[in-house]
Enzyme design. Sequence first.
Site, mmCIF file in Angstrom:
data_model
loop_
_atom_site.group_PDB
_atom_site.id
_atom_site.type_symbol
_atom_site.label_atom_id
_atom_site.label_comp_id
_atom_site.label_asym_id
_atom_site.label_seq_id
_atom_site.Cartn_x
_atom_site.Cartn_y
_atom_site.Cartn_z
ATOM 1 N N LYS A 1 0.828 -1.208 0.000
ATOM 2 C CA LYS A 1 0.000 0.000 0.000
ATOM 3 C C LYS A 1 0.862 1.257 0.000
ATOM 4 O O LYS A 1 1.998 1.256 0.473
ATOM 5 C CB LYS A 1 -0.994 -0.047 1.161
ATOM 6 C CG LYS A 1 -2.091 -1.082 0.845
ATOM 7 C CD LYS A 1 -3.223 -1.133 1.814
ATOM 8 C CE LYS A 1 -4.225 -2.191 1.307
ATOM 9 N NZ LYS A 1 -5.229 -2.562 2.305
ATOM 10 N N ARG B 1 -2.545 -10.211 5.175
ATOM 11 C CA ARG B 1 -3.034 -10.409 3.803
ATOM 12 C C ARG B 1 -2.012 -9.796 2.859
ATOM 13 O O ARG B 1 -1.836 -8.579 2.856
ATOM 14 C CB ARG B 1 -4.407 -9.736 3.666
ATOM 15 C CG ARG B 1 -5.031 -9.837 2.279
ATOM 16 C CD ARG B 1 -6.360 -9.077 2.231
ATOM 17 N NE ARG B 1 -6.944 -9.137 0.907
ATOM 18 C CZ ARG B 1 -6.582 -8.351 -0.103
ATOM 19 N NH1 ARG B 1 -5.660 -7.425 0.051
ATOM 20 N NH2 ARG B 1 -7.170 -8.482 -1.274
HETATM 21 N N1 PMM Z 1 -7.170 -4.414 0.995
HETATM 22 C C1 PMM Z 1 -7.518 -4.531 -0.296
HETATM 23 C C2 PMM Z 1 -8.512 -5.440 -0.691
HETATM 24 N N2 PMM Z 1 -9.122 -6.232 0.218
HETATM 25 N N3 PMM Z 1 -9.388 -6.944 2.449
HETATM 26 C C3 PMM Z 1 -9.069 -6.851 3.737
HETATM 27 N N4 PMM Z 1 -9.682 -7.610 4.661
HETATM 28 N N5 PMM Z 1 -8.131 -5.952 4.183
HETATM 29 C C4 PMM Z 1 -7.459 -5.129 3.324
HETATM 30 O O1 PMM Z 1 -6.630 -4.332 3.787
HETATM 31 C C5 PMM Z 1 -7.790 -5.197 1.934
HETATM 32 C C6 PMM Z 1 -8.776 -6.142 1.526
HETATM 33 C C7 PMM Z 1 -6.840 -3.679 -1.332
HETATM 34 O O2 PMM Z 1 -5.655 -4.269 -1.770
HETATM 35 P P1 PMM Z 1 -5.509 -5.145 -3.138
HETATM 36 O O3 PMM Z 1 -6.192 -4.351 -4.229
HETATM 37 O O4 PMM Z 1 -4.062 -5.276 -3.365
HETATM 38 O O5 PMM Z 1 -6.166 -6.483 -2.942
#
Ligand code: PMM
Length: 275
Positions: free
Chosen positions: A215, A251
């Site tokens: 991020k 994650r």
């Molecule tokens: N961040 C993204 C998408 N899904 N779900 C959870 N639980 N926590 C997060 O911080 C989160 C998420 C955005 O990141 P990506 O686009 O790289 O998946």
Amino acid sequence: MEVFAAGPTRVMGILNVTPDSFSDGGRWTDLDRAVAHGRELVAAGAAIVDVGGESTRPGAERPSAAEELRRVLPVVEALAAEGTVVSVDTMRADVAAAAVAAGAAIINDVSGGLADPEMLAAVAASGAGYVTMHWRGHSFGMYDQARYHDVVAEVCAELASRVEAALEAGIEPASLAIDPGFGFAKDYSHNWTLLAGLERVEALGYPVLVGVSRKGFLGRPGGLDARPTDRDAATVAVTALVAARRVWAVRTHEVFSQVAAISVAERIRAAGEQG
Ligand code: PMM
């Protein structure tokens, strides 16, 4: 639920089957390649594979529910059939229900049930685990919502009310995890303050998921991180620190280094316990 049991931090590997996610959009849209990447995440040590069919990148356009299902379901089916614990990153009740029927064990809802009024009941009826994240609105315009007097206190209070709503809808306490939602309606300093205050999020009494992978706030000052993958090293640093606290899960896009960081934290813990 077994998957939420206490213990060393787990890795939730990210499998975005979207054309437009910020760091891996478009890479895994083909079914065979997506499933192969899911297997790679497991081979690298992911305990859970998080399949997402909607990008939450700021300004992203939402796919239709039909398109989201088309992207997600075959991947969930294939990975779950191999015994992989699959979570599905969705804000839609219909997608959640279909994903659990296809074998998903967990619904990861970045909106905490706010985006779809049917979501909490659908998850309760499915018997799946549920990750409820702190969220203040869809990605379009979410930075206008990044206003806090005390970010940790407000995130905890808003998360607690989403937990309350989940329990009222019939989701079992043992099937719930919480996530402060790094990058979602948070500016640079909010994210760091939340990491510093993670103990207060943990004090809500539920397993905590930390999602900082690649991020923007992890970027190095001076624009040295031109690409999201340049933030992998900072992501591992966060994993090591939160794994020392034994948060439930991280994650992440890249799994292998997180497993190493968690192993370091666990070996230090074990050595300390031996005296
Ligand atoms: N961040 C993204 C998408 N899904 N779900 C959870 N639980 N926590 C997060 O911080 C989160 C998420 C955005 O990141 P990506 O686009 O790289 O998946």
